[in-house]
Write a protein that holds these residues in place. Structure first.
Motif, short mmCIF file in Angstrom:
data_model
loop_
_atom_site.label_atom_id
_atom_site.label_comp_id
_atom_site.label_asym_id
_atom_site.label_seq_id
_atom_site.Cartn_x
_atom_site.Cartn_y
_atom_site.Cartn_z
N LYS A 161 4.19 21.89 21.20
CA LYS A 161 3.41 20.66 21.06
C LYS A 161 3.81 19.84 19.85
CE LYS A 161 -0.78 22.13 23.48
NZ LYS A 161 -2.22 22.44 23.39
N PHE A 162 4.30 20.49 18.79
CA PHE A 162 4.70 19.77 17.57
C PHE A 162 3.59 18.83 17.09
CE2 PHE A 162 8.81 20.96 19.39
CZ PHE A 162 9.46 21.48 18.28
N GLY A 163 2.35 19.31 17.18
CA GLY A 163 1.22 18.51 16.73
C GLY A 163 0.62 17.62 17.80
N ASP A 164 1.23 17.56 18.99
CA ASP A 164 0.72 16.74 20.09
C ASP A 164 -0.20 17.60 20.96
OD1 ASP A 164 0.25 15.25 22.33
OD2 ASP A 164 2.34 15.10 22.97
N TYR A 165 -1.48 17.28 21.00
CA TYR A 165 -2.45 18.12 21.71
C TYR A 165 -2.91 17.52 23.04
CZ TYR A 165 -2.63 20.93 17.52
OH TYR A 165 -2.27 21.76 16.48
#
Length: 234
Positions: free
Chosen positions: A157-161
């Protein structure tokens, strides 16, 4: 965090779960009522509590674990897989706890969607079976960065939720063999209760562990395991 992770201190795991009862008719009346309450917002318009019961394995309160498969790196290109499986959930959980007891307390646990599913499910079923939580499973009172768990879904996700990426999709985009070439998670309950085929479930669970390990290697820009570099313990 990932850059500092030593693969030799990582336990990759996956669980397979099924409804606690073979059919809705066998569910005790009290649990039937609670099942209806629990799933009222998940069921679609045409779903009844009975027709929806095939999904009961998703919830630790209404399901049980029939297989836990784990894998560990002996070195960067050698991986050993072992499974704890059977009809007696408490017995397989005790064997799993025995493995954790032989490992360092700071052992890193890794699973795909493990923080949302596998780890909480194991913890809940341990308590339901009156078993202790291993040190590696202690989460209460810890800050997120103090929990030594890896989740390949979270890493991707690299911080993408905003959305969910399946293990199967990650395998495909990384050119890794699919773990879903025989069955998928939606079929496990039927295979367990109707076909009584635990070995097939174990094999499927082990494939998920191997795939997760290979994806973890991709995150660290390492060559992925070949089939010849994987051994399976009885």
């Amino acid at each position: 965090m990932l850059e500092n992770i030593d693969l030799m201190n990582v336990l990759v795991l996956d669980i397979e779960t099924v409804p606690q009862y073979a059919s809705y008719q066998e569910v005790p009346p009290t649990l039937k009522h609670l099942w209806e309450q629990k799933t009222v917002y998940q069921r679609k318009e045409n779903d009844t509590p009975e027709s929806f019961y095939g999904r009961a394995g998703i919830w630790a309160e209404f399901g049980k674990i029939v297989c836990i498969s784990v894998g560990m790196f002996a070195n960067k290109q050698s991986f050993r897989v072992k499974s704890f499986y059977g009809d007696d959930e408490k017995a397989l959980l005790e064997r799993f706890l025995g493995l954790l007891a032989s490992q360092p307390k700071d052992l890193c646990l890794c699973a795909h969607n493990g923080k949302e599913f596998d780890i909480p499910y194991i913890c809940r079923r341990l308590l339901i079976n009156n078993l202790p939580l291993a040190p590696q499973l202690h989460l209460n009172g810890k800050k997120p960065w103090e929990i030594n768990h890896l989740d390949t879904l979270e890493l991707w996700k690299f911080g993408d939720y905003k959305n969910y990426t399946s293990l199967n999709l990650l395998a495909a985009i990384f050119g890794i063999p699919t773990p879903k070439d025989d069955i998928d998670g939606s079929m496990v309950g039927e295979i367990y209760w109707q076909h009584k085929d635990l070995n097939r479930i174990k094999t499927y669970c082990q494939k998920d562990v191997v795939t997760t390990a290979r994806i973890l290697q991709k995150f660290k820009a390492l060559p992925v395991l070949s089939d010849e570099q994987i051994t399976y313990a009885e």
